[in-house]
Design a protein around this motif. Structure first.
Motif, PDB file in Angstrom:
ATOM      1  N   TRP A  17       0.570  56.165  24.763  1.00  0.00           N
ATOM      2  CA  TRP A  17       0.940  55.066  25.653  1.00  0.00           C
ATOM      3  C   TRP A  17       2.209  54.392  25.121  1.00  0.00           C
ATOM      4  O   TRP A  17       2.338  54.154  23.915  1.00  0.00           O
ATOM      5  N   PHE A  18       3.106  54.075  26.042  1.00  0.00           N
ATOM      6  CA  PHE A  18       4.300  53.299  25.784  1.00  0.00           C
ATOM      7  C   PHE A  18       4.342  52.165  26.807  1.00  0.00           C
ATOM      8  O   PHE A  18       3.616  52.159  27.790  1.00  0.00           O
ATOM      9  N   ARG A  19       5.252  51.236  26.572  1.00  0.00           N
ATOM     10  CA  ARG A  19       5.521  50.215  27.569  1.00  0.00           C
ATOM     11  C   ARG A  19       6.993  49.836  27.516  1.00  0.00           C
ATOM     12  O   ARG A  19       7.673  50.071  26.522  1.00  0.00           O
ATOM     13  N   LEU A  33       3.123  52.357  21.796  1.00  0.00           N
ATOM     14  CA  LEU A  33       1.933  51.531  21.606  1.00  0.00           C
ATOM     15  C   LEU A  33       0.862  52.260  20.798  1.00  0.00           C
ATOM     16  O   LEU A  33       0.317  51.698  19.842  1.00  0.00           O
ATOM     17  N   ALA A  34       0.518  53.467  21.204  1.00  0.00           N
ATOM     18  CA  ALA A  34      -0.587  54.167  20.562  1.00  0.00           C
ATOM     19  C   ALA A  34      -0.544  55.638  20.933  1.00  0.00           C
ATOM     20  O   ALA A  34      -0.037  56.006  21.994  1.00  0.00           O
ATOM     21  N   VAL A  35      -1.090  56.456  20.037  1.00  0.00           N
ATOM     22  CA  VAL A  35      -1.213  57.879  20.307  1.00  0.00           C
ATOM     23  C   VAL A  35      -2.572  58.365  19.833  1.00  0.00           C
ATOM     24  O   VAL A  35      -3.070  57.919  18.790  1.00  0.00           O
ATOM     25  N   SER A  36      -3.168  59.250  20.631  1.00  0.00           N
ATOM     26  CA  SER A  36      -4.351  59.989  20.233  1.00  0.00           C
ATOM     27  C   SER A  36      -3.880  61.386  19.893  1.00  0.00           C
ATOM     28  O   SER A  36      -3.419  62.124  20.763  1.00  0.00           O
ATOM     29  N   VAL A  89       0.044  45.839  18.731  1.00  0.00           N
ATOM     30  CA  VAL A  89      -1.180  45.937  19.535  1.00  0.00           C
ATOM     31  C   VAL A  89      -2.412  46.282  18.713  1.00  0.00           C
ATOM     32  O   VAL A  89      -3.525  46.317  19.249  1.00  0.00           O
ATOM     33  N   LYS A  90      -2.212  46.543  17.431  1.00  0.00           N
ATOM     34  CA  LYS A  90      -3.339  46.930  16.572  1.00  0.00           C
ATOM     35  C   LYS A  90      -4.402  45.832  16.574  1.00  0.00           C
ATOM     36  O   LYS A  90      -4.093  44.655  16.425  1.00  0.00           O
ATOM     37  N   GLY A  91      -5.649  46.241  16.783  1.00  0.00           N
ATOM     38  CA  GLY A  91      -6.749  45.286  16.816  1.00  0.00           C
ATOM     39  C   GLY A  91      -7.025  44.706  18.195  1.00  0.00           C
ATOM     40  O   GLY A  91      -8.086  44.106  18.414  1.00  0.00           O
ATOM     41  N   ARG A  92      -6.089  44.880  19.115  1.00  0.00           N
ATOM     42  CA  ARG A  92      -6.286  44.373  20.485  1.00  0.00           C
ATOM     43  C   ARG A  92      -6.404  45.501  21.507  1.00  0.00           C
ATOM     44  O   ARG A  92      -7.134  45.363  22.493  1.00  0.00           O
ATOM     45  N   PHE A  93      -5.678  46.582  21.283  1.00  0.00           N
ATOM     46  CA  PHE A  93      -5.673  47.714  22.213  1.00  0.00           C
ATOM     47  C   PHE A  93      -6.412  48.894  21.585  1.00  0.00           C
ATOM     48  O   PHE A  93      -6.338  49.109  20.366  1.00  0.00           O
ATOM     49  N   VAL A 115       5.918  47.389  32.065  1.00  0.00           N
ATOM     50  CA  VAL A 115       5.446  48.592  32.730  1.00  0.00           C
ATOM     51  C   VAL A 115       4.883  49.511  31.646  1.00  0.00           C
ATOM     52  O   VAL A 115       5.549  49.754  30.635  1.00  0.00           O
ATOM     53  N   TYR A 116       3.681  50.000  31.873  1.00  0.00           N
ATOM     54  CA  TYR A 116       2.985  50.827  30.889  1.00  0.00           C
ATOM     55  C   TYR A 116       3.001  52.289  31.338  1.00  0.00           C
ATOM     56  O   TYR A 116       2.706  52.586  32.507  1.00  0.00           O
ATOM     57  N   TYR A 117       3.319  53.180  30.388  1.00  0.00           N
ATOM     58  CA  TYR A 117       3.461  54.597  30.668  1.00  0.00           C
ATOM     59  C   TYR A 117       2.569  55.422  29.751  1.00  0.00           C
ATOM     60  O   TYR A 117       2.450  55.114  28.568  1.00  0.00           O
ATOM     61  N   CYS A 118       2.000  56.488  30.291  1.00  0.00           N
ATOM     62  CA  CYS A 118       1.408  57.485  29.422  1.00  0.00           C
ATOM     63  C   CYS A 118       2.403  58.625  29.254  1.00  0.00           C
ATOM     64  O   CYS A 118       3.271  58.853  30.120  1.00  0.00           O
ATOM     65  N   ALA A 119       2.289  59.312  28.121  1.00  0.00           N
ATOM     66  CA  ALA A 119       3.257  60.341  27.789  1.00  0.00           C
ATOM     67  C   ALA A 119       2.605  61.411  26.933  1.00  0.00           C
ATOM     68  O   ALA A 119       1.661  61.126  26.171  1.00  0.00           O
ATOM     69  N   VAL A 120       3.118  62.623  27.041  1.00  0.00           N
ATOM     70  CA  VAL A 120       2.585  63.753  26.285  1.00  0.00           C
ATOM     71  C   VAL A 120       3.731  64.517  25.628  1.00  0.00           C
ATOM     72  O   VAL A 120       4.680  64.914  26.308  1.00  0.00           O
TER      73      VAL A 120
END
Length: 129
Positions: free
Chosen positions: A36-38, A48-51, A64-68, A93-98
């Motif tokens: 996720w990016f924004r 923001l975060a990656v799995s 965003v650590k601890g909140r998202f 604006v929030y985006y998913c990305a691969v």
């Protein structure tokens, strides 16, 4: 044709929560990291975060650590972002990305938008009273 479609954005009050979804189609991303990016007006796109892989580890930006929380459901080819304790500065604006590549969890390349190959169209999140 590969598509990533985000949903779940909207207007929320400070302190509230939202859950974003990203539905992937055209191919399975079960073997790929998903992130996720924004991007806020006038600012650069922010990681923001990656799995990294199914159960392989997650990485969060300090902002965003601890909140998202990033979640994925490989059976549904979907990615989620649970956002709690939202602040006005989360408006973006929030985006998913691969990315079609893999890095070690502590690799700074996760933070670079140009390392990602597929993007959704984005969903607007506005945090305001």
């Amino acid at each position: 044709q590969v598509q990533l479609v985000e949903s779940g954005g909207g207007l929320v009050q400070p302190g509230g929560s939202l859950r974003l979804s990203c539905a992937a189609s055209g191919r399975s991303f079960g073997g790929n990291p998903m992130a996720w990016f924004r991007q806020a007006p006038g600012k650069e796109r922010e990681f923001l975060a990656v799995s990294t892989l199914n159960g392989g580890g997650t990485l969060y930006a300090d902002s965003v650590k601890g909140r998202f929380t990033i979640l994925r459901d490989n059976a549904k080819n979907a990615l989620y972002l649970q956002m709690n304790s939202l602040k006005p500065e989360d408006t973006a604006v929030y985006y998913c990305a691969v990315p079609m590549k893999h890095f070690l969890l502590d690799d700074p390349r996760w933070y670079a938008p140009n390392e990602y190959d597929y993007w959704g169209q984005g969903t607007q999140v506005t945090v305001s009273s």
